[in-house]
Design an enzyme around this catalytic site. Structure first.
Site, mmCIF file in Angstrom:
data_model
loop_
_atom_site.group_PDB
_atom_site.id
_atom_site.type_symbol
_atom_site.label_atom_id
_atom_site.label_comp_id
_atom_site.label_asym_id
_atom_site.label_seq_id
_atom_site.Cartn_x
_atom_site.Cartn_y
_atom_site.Cartn_z
ATOM 1 N N LEU A 137 -32.581 16.246 73.944
ATOM 2 C CA LEU A 137 -31.374 15.776 74.065
ATOM 3 C C LEU A 137 -30.980 16.164 75.286
ATOM 4 O O LEU A 137 -31.491 17.445 75.966
ATOM 5 C CB LEU A 137 -30.444 16.277 72.930
ATOM 6 C CG LEU A 137 -30.758 15.889 71.812
ATOM 7 C CD1 LEU A 137 -29.580 16.457 70.669
ATOM 8 C CD2 LEU A 137 -30.330 14.259 71.602
ATOM 9 N N ASP A 138 -30.195 15.530 75.983
ATOM 10 C CA ASP A 138 -29.781 16.127 77.430
ATOM 11 C C ASP A 138 -28.888 17.467 77.177
ATOM 12 O O ASP A 138 -28.518 17.603 76.280
ATOM 13 C CB ASP A 138 -28.644 14.975 78.104
ATOM 14 C CG ASP A 138 -29.298 13.587 78.568
ATOM 15 O OD1 ASP A 138 -30.385 13.887 78.562
ATOM 16 O OD2 ASP A 138 -28.719 12.573 78.784
ATOM 17 N N ARG A 139 -28.691 18.120 78.374
ATOM 18 C CA ARG A 139 -28.123 19.409 78.133
ATOM 19 C C ARG A 139 -26.861 19.531 77.720
ATOM 20 O O ARG A 139 -26.380 20.233 76.863
ATOM 21 C CB ARG A 139 -28.105 19.992 79.719
ATOM 22 C CG ARG A 139 -27.166 21.122 79.880
ATOM 23 C CD ARG A 139 -27.088 21.770 81.348
ATOM 24 N NE ARG A 139 -26.307 22.843 81.329
ATOM 25 C CZ ARG A 139 -26.554 24.155 81.506
ATOM 26 N NH1 ARG A 139 -27.942 24.250 81.178
ATOM 27 N NH2 ARG A 139 -25.704 25.106 81.546
ATOM 28 N N THR A 141 -25.491 16.987 75.932
ATOM 29 C CA THR A 141 -25.383 15.974 74.366
ATOM 30 C C THR A 141 -25.419 16.881 73.204
ATOM 31 O O THR A 141 -26.568 18.065 73.279
ATOM 32 C CB THR A 141 -26.631 14.944 74.341
ATOM 33 O OG1 THR A 141 -26.389 14.187 75.720
ATOM 34 C CG2 THR A 141 -26.481 14.276 73.206
#
Length: 304
Positions: A137-139, A141
């Site tokens: 997951l993105d930082r 998210t």
């Protein structure tokens, strides 16, 4: 099939129906050749505590022990940080990730990532295996993220992910009122050569497919709450696709959103669902919201 961890070994019990150790590894679990070879070299499989020929048929009450927690480098320095765990067994771990946390270190000295915290958690359980995240997951998210506790589970989950047998559902708050209640965005995504981290819709990019459904609209704020599922896993896929159709995520300044409500992109991995690769039980987890981006939204009302 039932399992039980015994130190560095994992014990399996089942009505084996004449299966062999070799057929379990190659046919039932489809273990990677490298792992099978390593178990042979390590003498890492026993039946009822004894080394056996891998082609000998197993009996109904046999207990198969496999050296799956062989000590190895974590790959991230164990560092304490509180984890929000909402499913765990001997094989896997599902965590509700907070915003502002990287999944894994990008430099050797970085120690505040989710992988560092997972390494510490495993160490406390007496498990000294590599930290294996199944997806990212993105930082910024939030939401459900899946880890495997040993190499066999990781291989099986990786294959399930590639075959789209792990269903992940996201929710996002986006700018504007989406009038089409459901749709599919099927446009390729590639790198933006003018920006080191940004992606963009590009004819020469890789195919990317996003399905969306509008859950609720907020006319006064000109926002829509959207449910999203992916057929592909491109970097920033949801963020790029929603921006492409004119509804960037709120807080996502990289892709045209504004941060008047939150200081990060309002994207949450809300639900993860799959058939457990070893026990065959249905795993279905809804990750509750953790911050103000979705403060007034009852997530469970959409996924109950």
């Amino acid at each position: 099939m039932t399992t039980k961890r015994k130190g560095e070994w994992l014990e399996f019990s089942s009505n084996w129906n004449g299966q062999t150790v070799e057929s379990l590894l190659k046919e039932v679990w489809q273990a990677p050749k490298k792992l099978i070879h390593q178990l042979r070299m390590d003498k890492g499989i026993k039946v009822n505590g004894q080394a056996v020929n891998w082609t000998t048929p197993l009996l109904p009450n046999d207990r198969v022990q496999i050296w799956l927690y062989k000590p190895e480098s974590f790959g991230a320095e164990p560092t304490y940080n509180e984890l929000d765990i909402f499913f765990e067994d001997d094989h896997l771990l599902i965590i509700n990730k907070r915003a502002g946390v990287d999944v894994h270190p990008t430099t050797p000295e970085q120690s505040n990532t989710l992988a560092n915290a997972v390494a510490f958690h495993l160490q406390c359980e007496g498990i000294f295996t590599k930290v294996r995240h199944i997806h990212r997951l993105d930082r910024d998210t939030t939401g459900a993220i899946l880890f495997a506790k040993h190499a066999l589970a990781a291989a099986m989950l990786d294959r399930m992910l590639a075959q789209r047998r792990i269903k992940r559902t996201y929710v996002a708050l986006v700018h504007g009122i989406i009038h089409k209640k459901a749709g599919t965005i099927d446009v390729p995504i590639g790198r933006d050569r003018h920006h080191p981290t940004r992606r963009r819709v590009s004819k020469t990019g890789e195919r990317a497919v996003t399905h969306y459904r509008v859950l609720e609209t907020f006319p006064q704020k000109q926002l829509s709450l959207v449910q999203l599922t992916l057929d592909t896993g491109r970097t920033h896929q949801i963020r790029v696709h929603m921006s492409y159709i004119g509804h960037p995520l709120i807080g996502d300044v990289l892709y045209g959103g504004f941060d008047q409500f939150v200081s990060r992109q309002a994207l949450h991995a809300a639900k993860i669902e799959f058939l457990h690769p070893i026990t065959s039980e249905v795993i279905s987890c809804v990750a509750p919201f953790q911050d103000d981006a979705f403060a007034d939204i009852d997530l469970y009302s959409y996924f109950s």
